[in-house]
Design a protein around this motif. Structure first.
Motif: not given
Length: 88
Positions: A45-73
């Motif tokens: 809804h137009g919230i500015d995510l650029t102020s919250l964003a950090t550079a993409p990081n593979i380690v954080n991406g993998i951790i986020g993937l694991i957490i998301s998959v567990i939560a979805a299950y």
């Protein structure tokens, strides 16, 4: 008697779909960092995510993937359990 949902199957299906979506989203963010932030602003809804964003990081991406998959299950499993409990 109504059909019952298989809790484990719904949990797995939810986890797989979430994992695929997460991976695709992460790849898009890696490739199109600035433009992807502008695009995803539309979902919030137009919230500015650029102020919250950090550079993409593979380690954080993998951790986020694991957490998301567990939560979805868990979500899929709980949904099926609640559905089965109240289905007559």
């Amino acid at each position: 008697m109504a059909n019952k949902l298989n809790s484990k199957a719904l949990g797995i299906a939810s986890a797989v779909l979430t994992g695929i979506s997460y991976i695709l989203c992460f790849i898009i963010v890696l490739i199109f960092n600035e433009d992807s932030l502008k695009f995803f602003n539309l979902f919030f809804h137009g919230i500015d995510l650029t102020s919250l964003a950090t550079a993409p990081n593979i380690v954080n991406g993998i951790i986020g993937l694991i957490i998301s998959v567990i939560a979805a299950y868990a979500y899929g499993w709980i949904l099926a359990e609640i559905y089965n409990k109240y289905t007559k």
